[in-house]
Structures are given as C-alpha cells and as structure tokens.
Write an enzyme that holds these catalytic residues in place. Structure first.
Site, PDB file in Angstrom:
ATOM      1  N   ASN A 110      -0.150 -58.720 -43.656  1.00  0.00           N
ATOM      2  CA  ASN A 110      -0.258 -57.884 -42.542  1.00  0.00           C
ATOM      3  C   ASN A 110      -1.275 -56.521 -42.598  1.00  0.00           C
ATOM      4  OD1 ASN A 110       1.357 -55.086 -41.864  1.00  0.00           O
ATOM      5  ND2 ASN A 110       2.472 -56.213 -43.598  1.00  0.00           N
ATOM      6  N   PHE A 114       1.183 -49.708 -38.540  1.00  0.00           N
ATOM      7  CA  PHE A 114       2.156 -48.660 -38.008  1.00  0.00           C
ATOM      8  C   PHE A 114       2.111 -48.734 -36.430  1.00  0.00           C
ATOM      9  CE2 PHE A 114       2.597 -45.575 -41.569  1.00  0.00           C
ATOM     10  CZ  PHE A 114       3.258 -46.538 -42.242  1.00  0.00           C
ATOM     11  N   SER A 177       2.107 -47.908 -47.302  1.00  0.00           N
ATOM     12  CA  SER A 177       1.473 -48.785 -46.634  1.00  0.00           C
ATOM     13  C   SER A 177       0.059 -48.969 -46.782  1.00  0.00           C
ATOM     14  CB  SER A 177       1.796 -48.596 -45.073  1.00  0.00           C
ATOM     15  OG  SER A 177       0.861 -49.190 -44.079  1.00  0.00           O
ATOM     16  N   ASN A 179      -2.302 -50.043 -44.670  1.00  0.00           N
ATOM     17  CA  ASN A 179      -2.918 -50.003 -43.388  1.00  0.00           C
ATOM     18  C   ASN A 179      -3.041 -48.713 -42.734  1.00  0.00           C
ATOM     19  OD1 ASN A 179      -2.912 -52.770 -43.901  1.00  0.00           O
ATOM     20  ND2 ASN A 179      -0.656 -52.988 -43.405  1.00  0.00           N
ATOM     21  N   THR A 180      -2.837 -47.593 -43.357  1.00  0.00           N
ATOM     22  CA  THR A 180      -3.056 -46.212 -42.798  1.00  0.00           C
ATOM     23  C   THR A 180      -4.048 -45.547 -43.714  1.00  0.00           C
ATOM     24  OG1 THR A 180      -1.057 -46.048 -41.264  1.00  0.00           O
ATOM     25  CG2 THR A 180      -2.245 -44.302 -41.969  1.00  0.00           C
ATOM     26  N   LYS A 217       9.307 -44.618 -50.816  1.00  0.00           N
ATOM     27  CA  LYS A 217       8.803 -46.009 -51.016  1.00  0.00           C
ATOM     28  C   LYS A 217       7.532 -46.294 -51.460  1.00  0.00           C
ATOM     29  CE  LYS A 217       8.565 -50.221 -48.503  1.00  0.00           C
ATOM     30  NZ  LYS A 217       8.881 -51.079 -47.173  1.00  0.00           N
ATOM     31  N   ASN A 246       6.383 -51.627 -51.618  1.00  0.00           N
ATOM     32  CA  ASN A 246       5.755 -52.189 -50.246  1.00  0.00           C
ATOM     33  C   ASN A 246       4.784 -53.350 -50.736  1.00  0.00           C
ATOM     34  OD1 ASN A 246       4.733 -51.970 -47.712  1.00  0.00           O
ATOM     35  ND2 ASN A 246       4.908 -49.590 -47.513  1.00  0.00           N
TER      36      ASN A 246
END
Ligand SMILES: Cc1cc2nc3c(=O)[nH]c(=O)nc-3n(C[C@H](O)[C@H](O)[C@H](O)COP(=O)(O)O)c2cc1C
Length: 357
Positions: A110, A114, A177, A179-180, A217, A246
């Site tokens: 994925n 967010f 994450s 993805n940021t 996390k 994560n």
C-alpha cells in the site's frame, strides 16, 4: 456467529482492493453485522498501563482510519482497536491505484499516504462512543500522523495529542509510514528526541487524571545504529511503549516481478520474520522494560505466540484479515491460548519475552 466470509470474501476480492475495503467499512458501520462476542479464555488476559485487555489481539492501524467502526471490530473479538492514522487536517492521500493484493504471498502493498477525514470527525466519533451504551468492551487507541504539507511535523503530532489524549485509551506516534515524504527521518536520534519530548509535554499539559500511554510506531527497515538510538531515546524520554512494526519498503525474494517496482509498504506474511526479529532486538535493547505491541505478518496463533515469546505484550494484525476474514480472530486467540497452556504458562504475561530467558 455464522461465518459468512467463505461467501463474502470471494465476492469482495472481485472488486479492486480499495473499493472492497470501502464496502467492508460501510457494512461494518451499519452495526448489523457482528454478533455478540464470546468470552475470552482467562489465560489471554493482560494488564498494561493500568488498563485491562481481555485478550492481546488488536486491529492494526490503517483499517479504520477514521474511527468509524471500532465497536464493530471489538465485537468481532479483538481485544483492542487502533484507529487512524489521523492527521490534523483531512487529506486525500496518494493517487489511485495505491493498494495491491499479492494473494500467493499472503501480502499487500500500500501507498495510501494517510488518506483520512482529519482530526475533528475522528475525535467526534470517539467522543460519541464514550456516552453510547452500545459501545463494545475493549480498548480503542488513536494512531497519529502528520499532514503531507506540514513543515514542522511536531506541530501536527502535538495537535493530535491535545485533541485525542482525553478520548483515546492509548496514543501512537507514527513516524514509520513509508508513504509520507520525510516521515521516517523522524526516527533519527535527535529529531526523535525533540518530537517525543514535545508530545509528552503536550500530554502533560492536558492535565488528565489518567493520561493515555504514548507509544512510538517504528519501521522494520532500520540499521543497527537506528535501533540502538530509538531504544535509547525511548528510555530516556520515558514514552510508554513501542509498536513494532510498520510495513517494509524491502521486497523480499518471492515478491512477484510486477510488484517489485510498485512503491509503498509491504505487509503480511513476508513481514512476519523481519518484524519479529526487530521486535526481539527492541526488547533486548530496552532490557524488556518497555511494553511492545508486535505487528507484522500474523495470520495464526503460532505467529502471535512467536511475537509474544520474542517480547510482545500485545499483538496486532491487518493484512491476514483481507485473506482470512473475521474467523481468523477467534482462531488466533484459541491457538494462542492452547500454545500458552501447552508450555505451562498460567498467564500471558509470563510468556512475554520467554525466548530471551
Ligand atoms: C492498507 C494498509 C494501510 C495502512 N495504514 C496505516 C496507517 O495509516 N498507519 C499505520 O501506522 N500503519 C498503517 N498500516 C500498517 C499496519 O498497521 C501494520 O503495521 C502492517 O500492515 C503490518 O501488519 P500486517 O502484516 O498484519 O498487515 C497500514 C497497512 C495496510 C495494509
């Protein structure tokens, strides 16, 4: 409860993964789906941070990003649900497609980025359930993220803590994450120290009688130095726990060629080994003094048990639900209870970190 997943699962998988997820959330939000949950085996109980968990199996962040269905998920048998990640302002996330199934690998990639409705609707839902007599037993945590366009990350986490500390059973600062852009750099020693001090100050400023524990996390893609730094800063700042881990940016052998170049975080079965190794490392580096939530690739009771023996006090899952459906929750709990008893543990807490002794 009748398990409809053998019928519903294949139908859902005919949709693209994101549409299937939206349908699932809508169905759960009707409140009609899950039946009453069966009582958990007492061997699964654990008390942490002055809070009682009926069982240690939680729903990982990312499934219920907007805190729309925590009670439905608790009724399915989870001991706790981590809603979020939530960012202060709503944001659309990355362009689609951004979610990919790898069924043969039991995995998902994925790069959602967010996508969420922002802090206010999230907080309003948690507020509402506090006075709702239909709210299910179990704990609901909030996982905090930052908006993509916020320059000073700590400001966003501070906003999350201020708004949600009075409403959530625990808080997670998510700096892992993939993805940021720039997010994972917050795991470095100095930025992490500054960030954690800031969020702990913010929590103290809320002046709550029973403030929620604050967890960090982390990502599975860390160097030995990163791990040692994180452990040192976690202990020095006095945060209450770690969530390990994560999704990974690695593409282990066995990842199909057409997904190797797909950006994003990989979760599910290929993550079980690496995330459990990291969990064991973090347990050792923190001397077993910091509760750890073990997450990554859990699909059965033996996986959950391996995480607990490696040092997890609680565990979570997300990806296996996509392939196994809600029956998995009961299966994991009964498998775990059987393994604890087989090895002579009278209580879950006695098995935490058993591999290190
Ligand atoms: C579609 C998807 C979205 C996710 N979104 C988030 C998120 O918003 N915040 C977060 O901390 N973790 C997020 N995660 C990571 C999970 O919480 C979990 O750490 C990871 O998937 C490993 O567990 P699993 O192998 O059981 O899925 C997401 C995972 C998936 C598959």
């Amino acid at each position: 409860m009748i398990d409809l997943f053998p019928i519903v699962g294949p139908i859902l998988r005919r949709f693209d993964p994101e549409t299937a997820h939206t349908i699932t959330i809508r169905a759960l939000a009707t409140g009609l789906m899950p039946g009453p949950r069966a009582a958990d085996d007492p061997v699964l109980r654990i008390r942490l941070w002055g809070r009682d968990f009926a069982n240690p199996l939680g729903l990982a962040a990312g499934f219920d990003k907007n805190a729309e269905v925590p009670d439905a998920m608790l009724r399915l048998g989870f001991g706790f649900v981590e809603a979020g990640s939530v960012t202060p302002r709503p944001q659309p996330g990355n362009p689609r497609p951004r979610l990919f199934r790898l069924p043969e690998q039991g995995a998902v990639i994925n790069r959602m980025g967010f996508n969420n409705e922002g802090l206010e609707p999230f907080a309003a839902r948690l507020e509402r359930r506090r006075t709702d007599p239909r709210c299910a037993p179990g704990l609901v945590g909030a996982n905090l993220g930052k908006n993509k366009d916020t320059a000073e990350a700590a400001d966003d986490y501070a906003l999350g803590v201020r708004r949600l500390a009075p409403l959530a059973d625990y808080l997670v600062v998510n700096v892992s994450s993939p993805n940021t852009p720039g997010l994972r750099a917050l795991q470095g020693r100095e930025p992490l120290r500054v960030l954690l001090r800031r969020v702990l100050d913010e929590r103290a400023a809320c002046r709550l009688d029973n403030p929620p524990p604050l967890l960090l996390k982390i990502a599975p893609d860390l160097t030995e130095e990163d791990k040692a730094d994180i452990a040192a800063v976690a202990l020095e700042t006095g945060i209450d726990g770690l969530v390990v881990s994560n999704t990974t940016i690695a593409r282990p052998p066995g990842t199909p060629e057409r997904f190797r170049g797909e950006a994003g975080g990989l979760s599910g079965r290929p993550l079980l080994g690496p995330s459990t190794t990291l969990l064991a490392d973090m347990f050792r580096l923190t001397g077993g003094t910091l509760p750890i939530v073990g997450v990554g690739g859990i699909a059965g009771g033996a996986d959950a048990y391996a995480k607990i023996r490696a040092g997890a006090s609680l565990v979570q899952l997300y990806t296996a639900l996509v392939y196994g459906g809600p029956a998995l929750i009961t299966g994991i709990k009964s498998g775990l209870a059987a393994l604890l008893k087989r090895d002579g543990f009278a209580a879950l807490a006695d098995a935490v970190g058993a591999d290190h002794r």
